[in-house]
Design a protein around this motif. Structure first.
Motif, PDB file in Angstrom:
ATOM      1  N   HIS A   1       0.844  -1.193   0.000  1.00  0.00           N
ATOM      2  CA  HIS A   1       0.000   0.000   0.000  1.00  0.00           C
ATOM      3  C   HIS A   1       0.879   1.243   0.000  1.00  0.00           C
ATOM      4  O   HIS A   1       1.914   1.290   0.666  1.00  0.00           O
ATOM      5  N   LEU A   2       0.458   2.253  -0.743  1.00  0.00           N
ATOM      6  CA  LEU A   2       1.100   3.564  -0.733  1.00  0.00           C
ATOM      7  C   LEU A   2       0.013   4.625  -0.640  1.00  0.00           C
ATOM      8  O   LEU A   2      -1.021   4.507  -1.309  1.00  0.00           O
ATOM      9  N   THR A   3       0.236   5.648   0.168  1.00  0.00           N
ATOM     10  CA  THR A   3      -0.737   6.743   0.280  1.00  0.00           C
ATOM     11  C   THR A   3      -0.064   8.082   0.030  1.00  0.00           C
ATOM     12  O   THR A   3       1.169   8.184  -0.025  1.00  0.00           O
ATOM     13  N   CYS A   4      -0.897   9.101  -0.079  1.00  0.00           N
ATOM     14  CA  CYS A   4      -0.407  10.462  -0.326  1.00  0.00           C
ATOM     15  C   CYS A   4      -0.161  11.247   0.970  1.00  0.00           C
ATOM     16  O   CYS A   4       0.235  12.413   0.926  1.00  0.00           O
ATOM     17  N   VAL A   5      -0.422  10.644   2.105  1.00  0.00           N
ATOM     18  CA  VAL A   5      -0.457  11.357   3.381  1.00  0.00           C
ATOM     19  C   VAL A   5       0.940  11.673   3.908  1.00  0.00           C
ATOM     20  O   VAL A   5       1.820  10.803   3.947  1.00  0.00           O
ATOM     21  N   GLU A   6       1.131  12.943   4.278  1.00  0.00           N
ATOM     22  CA  GLU A   6       2.323  13.413   4.991  1.00  0.00           C
ATOM     23  C   GLU A   6       3.640  13.017   4.325  1.00  0.00           C
ATOM     24  O   GLU A   6       4.578  12.565   4.982  1.00  0.00           O
ATOM     25  N   ALA A   7       3.706  13.195   3.029  1.00  0.00           N
ATOM     26  CA  ALA A   7       4.954  12.896   2.314  1.00  0.00           C
ATOM     27  C   ALA A   7       5.000  13.683   1.015  1.00  0.00           C
ATOM     28  O   ALA A   7       3.966  13.927   0.383  1.00  0.00           O
TER      29      ALA A   7
ATOM     30  N   ALA B   1      -2.588   1.798  -4.531  1.00  0.00           N
ATOM     31  CA  ALA B   1      -2.422   3.254  -4.459  1.00  0.00           C
ATOM     32  C   ALA B   1      -3.680   3.904  -3.882  1.00  0.00           C
ATOM     33  O   ALA B   1      -4.768   3.791  -4.451  1.00  0.00           O
ATOM     34  N   LEU B   2      -3.515   4.603  -2.768  1.00  0.00           N
ATOM     35  CA  LEU B   2      -4.637   5.197  -2.043  1.00  0.00           C
ATOM     36  C   LEU B   2      -4.353   6.654  -1.705  1.00  0.00           C
ATOM     37  O   LEU B   2      -3.192   7.030  -1.513  1.00  0.00           O
ATOM     38  N   ARG B   3      -5.395   7.451  -1.610  1.00  0.00           N
ATOM     39  CA  ARG B   3      -5.198   8.808  -1.112  1.00  0.00           C
ATOM     40  C   ARG B   3      -4.734   8.761   0.323  1.00  0.00           C
ATOM     41  O   ARG B   3      -3.807   9.456   0.730  1.00  0.00           O
ATOM     42  N   GLY B   4      -5.399   7.927   1.116  1.00  0.00           N
ATOM     43  CA  GLY B   4      -5.069   7.798   2.536  1.00  0.00           C
ATOM     44  C   GLY B   4      -5.903   8.705   3.404  1.00  0.00           C
ATOM     45  O   GLY B   4      -6.474   9.699   2.934  1.00  0.00           O
ATOM     46  N   ASP B   5      -5.982   8.368   4.671  1.00  0.00           N
ATOM     47  CA  ASP B   5      -6.747   9.157   5.643  1.00  0.00           C
ATOM     48  C   ASP B   5      -5.805  10.026   6.464  1.00  0.00           C
ATOM     49  O   ASP B   5      -4.663   9.642   6.737  1.00  0.00           O
ATOM     50  N   PRO B   6      -6.278  11.190   6.894  1.00  0.00           N
ATOM     51  CA  PRO B   6      -5.449  12.048   7.738  1.00  0.00           C
ATOM     52  C   PRO B   6      -5.048  11.321   9.016  1.00  0.00           C
ATOM     53  O   PRO B   6      -5.821  10.494   9.528  1.00  0.00           O
ATOM     54  N   PRO B   7      -3.855  11.581   9.527  1.00  0.00           N
ATOM     55  CA  PRO B   7      -3.408  10.898  10.748  1.00  0.00           C
ATOM     56  C   PRO B   7      -4.276  11.224  11.957  1.00  0.00           C
ATOM     57  O   PRO B   7      -4.366  10.433  12.888  1.00  0.00           O
ATOM     58  N   THR B   8      -4.918  12.403  11.944  1.00  0.00           N
ATOM     59  CA  THR B   8      -5.819  12.782  13.032  1.00  0.00           C
ATOM     60  C   THR B   8      -7.239  12.367  12.667  1.00  0.00           C
ATOM     61  O   THR B   8      -7.785  12.819  11.650  1.00  0.00           O
TER      62      THR B   8
ATOM     63  N   GLY C   1     -10.948  12.133  12.023  1.00  0.00           N
ATOM     64  CA  GLY C   1     -11.988  13.138  11.844  1.00  0.00           C
ATOM     65  C   GLY C   1     -11.519  14.409  11.148  1.00  0.00           C
ATOM     66  O   GLY C   1     -12.334  15.253  10.784  1.00  0.00           O
ATOM     67  N   ALA C   2     -10.197  14.549  10.955  1.00  0.00           N
ATOM     68  CA  ALA C   2      -9.673  15.731  10.269  1.00  0.00           C
ATOM     69  C   ALA C   2      -9.938  15.633   8.769  1.00  0.00           C
ATOM     70  O   ALA C   2     -10.101  14.542   8.221  1.00  0.00           O
ATOM     71  N   LYS C   3      -9.976  16.772   8.105  1.00  0.00           N
ATOM     72  CA  LYS C   3     -10.185  16.794   6.662  1.00  0.00           C
ATOM     73  C   LYS C   3      -8.850  16.587   5.955  1.00  0.00           C
ATOM     74  O   LYS C   3      -7.828  17.138   6.361  1.00  0.00           O
ATOM     75  N   PHE C   4      -8.877  15.790   4.884  1.00  0.00           N
ATOM     76  CA  PHE C   4      -7.643  15.522   4.159  1.00  0.00           C
ATOM     77  C   PHE C   4      -7.134  16.784   3.475  1.00  0.00           C
ATOM     78  O   PHE C   4      -7.888  17.544   2.874  1.00  0.00           O
ATOM     79  N   ALA C   5      -5.828  16.993   3.591  1.00  0.00           N
ATOM     80  CA  ALA C   5      -5.162  18.079   2.870  1.00  0.00           C
ATOM     81  C   ALA C   5      -3.865  17.514   2.312  1.00  0.00           C
ATOM     82  O   ALA C   5      -3.094  16.879   3.046  1.00  0.00           O
TER      83      ALA C   5
ATOM     84  N   GLU D   1     -16.809  11.287   1.946  1.00  0.00           N
ATOM     85  CA  GLU D   1     -16.528  12.666   1.553  1.00  0.00           C
ATOM     86  C   GLU D   1     -17.072  13.023   0.170  1.00  0.00           C
ATOM     87  O   GLU D   1     -16.985  14.181  -0.251  1.00  0.00           O
ATOM     88  N   SER D   2     -17.607  12.029  -0.530  1.00  0.00           N
ATOM     89  CA  SER D   2     -18.146  12.302  -1.868  1.00  0.00           C
ATOM     90  C   SER D   2     -19.501  12.984  -1.773  1.00  0.00           C
ATOM     91  O   SER D   2     -20.305  12.680  -0.884  1.00  0.00           O
ATOM     92  N   VAL D   3     -19.749  13.896  -2.698  1.00  0.00           N
ATOM     93  CA  VAL D   3     -21.034  14.604  -2.723  1.00  0.00           C
ATOM     94  C   VAL D   3     -22.157  13.647  -3.087  1.00  0.00           C
ATOM     95  O   VAL D   3     -23.241  13.666  -2.514  1.00  0.00           O
ATOM     96  N   ASP D   4     -21.908  12.784  -4.074  1.00  0.00           N
ATOM     97  CA  ASP D   4     -22.902  11.814  -4.496  1.00  0.00           C
ATOM     98  C   ASP D   4     -22.218  10.653  -5.201  1.00  0.00           C
ATOM     99  O   ASP D   4     -20.997  10.654  -5.406  1.00  0.00           O
ATOM    100  N   THR D   5     -23.001   9.660  -5.584  1.00  0.00           N
ATOM    101  CA  THR D   5     -22.462   8.465  -6.234  1.00  0.00           C
ATOM    102  C   THR D   5     -21.819   8.783  -7.578  1.00  0.00           C
ATOM    103  O   THR D   5     -20.788   8.198  -7.936  1.00  0.00           O
ATOM    104  N   VAL D   6     -22.413   9.710  -8.318  1.00  0.00           N
ATOM    105  CA  VAL D   6     -21.866  10.079  -9.628  1.00  0.00           C
ATOM    106  C   VAL D   6     -20.445  10.619  -9.482  1.00  0.00           C
ATOM    107  O   VAL D   6     -19.520  10.213 -10.202  1.00  0.00           O
TER     108      VAL D   6
END
Length: 314
Positions: free
Chosen positions: A93-99, A121-128, A130-134, A169-174
């Motif tokens: 697994h590889l994520t985009c978080v904190e790197a 390949a994943l976006r990943g979840d924030p380490p905190t 409930g925090a929003k991904f940035a 976090e998605s607005v809708d299924t589409v």
């Protein structure tokens, strides 16, 4: 005179026609997911699970990866050892978080050098929680961006995530399916779904994906449930619904772990049987580093030890 309901008649018809798993011939592929151990005891448990499941000849096994240097190092060490010491194809697994991009690219290069040819390949979840991904400054913006970056470096086999019940976090299924399409268009090979507990949820998602023009393989992710409270926590984070009937099946079993495992294996195997009846031939099991449930489910589905895998593991 006793009145028999329609559901009772339906169940009776099924029971009389054939034994529960008689029509499942083992003509399917399975894969397993593990997480990197934090202690020596957990390491022993992980390797016991790997060696137990190895003879089943999975198409690959994956190892999760979180934010933070120590977790990344444990993931790399576990993946490299699987690749080096077993007959299994290891996926990292590889994520985009904190790197940064450079840091992630280096991890990918290290995997390639270790003989690893498959990345999840994943976006990943924030380490905190409930925090929003940035996205990290100088890092990959999202999973599609990460897939594109990996595809440029080496001809990795790349799996990505999909959400049958929509990403929280998605607005809708589409929008959710559009995001999946971007990841696949960027170079991903297949999608592995988040866990779910309704075959209909997967079938609806599969139909929606096909209607969007996506032809890549969609592999259902299966989580055998033995701890309902833990599963409820997982489900809350990823938008998966836990049906009321599942809660009722586990009522009164808090002090009966063996009974919980029997119920868990039955629920998951029956769902896999129904998915199989709907044309699904590949399953990805979230093992939580325990082999018993996944092994029992695979056995009921007709998946048996592969002779060549047994020889390689000896």
């Amino acid at each position: 005179m006793t009145t028999i309901s329609v559901p009772q008649l339906e169940e009776a018809r099924r029971a009389l026609e054939a034994p529960l798993f008689a029509d499942v011939g083992g003509d399917m592929e399975v894969s397993f997911e593990f997480f990197p151990p934090k202690t020596e005891k957990m390491d022993a448990q992980l390797w016991d699970a790997i060696r137990t499941l190895e003879p089943l000849g999975p198409r690959f096994v994956s190892v999760t990866y979180g934010a933070g240097g120590s977790t990344r190092e444990r993931t790399h060490a576990t993946v490299a050892r699987i690749q080096r010491e077993t007959s299994l194809a290891a996926a990292a697994h590889l994520t985009c978080v904190e790197a940064t991009r450079e840091e992630i690219d280096q991890v990918a290069e290290d995997y390639w050098a270790a003989g690893v040819r498959h990345i999840v390949a994943l976006r990943g979840d924030p380490p905190t929680l409930g925090a929003k991904f940035a996205s990290h400054p100088g890092g990959y913006a999202n999973a599609a961006d990460l897939v594109a970056g990996l595809a440029k470096r080496h001809p990795f086999e790349i799996s990505v995530a999909a959400y049958p019940e929509c990403h929280p976090e998605s607005v809708d299924t589409v929008g959710d399916i559009d995001n999946l399409k971007r990841k696949l268009d960027a170079g991903a090979t297949r999608a592995i779904t988040q866990f779910f507990f309704s075959p209909e949820a997967f079938f609806r998602f599969r139909d929606a994906v096909a209607a969007a023009g996506i032809t890549a393989e969609i592999v259902p992710g299966i989580l055998p449930v033995s701890n309902v409270a833990q599963t409820r926590k997982f489900a809350g984070l990823c938008g998966a619904a836990i049906p009321d009937w599942m809660d009722r099946l586990f009522e009164g079993l808090d002090d009966h772990p063996a009974a919980r495992q029997l119920v868990a294996a039955t629920i998951a195997a029956e769902m896999c049987r129904r998915l199989y009846a709907g044309g699904v031939k590949s399953f990805h099991f979230y093992t939580l580093n325990r082999a018993e449930l996944a092994f029992a489910i695979c056995h009921m589905l007709g998946v048996r030890a592969k002779p060549q895998a047994v020889v390689a593991a000896a």
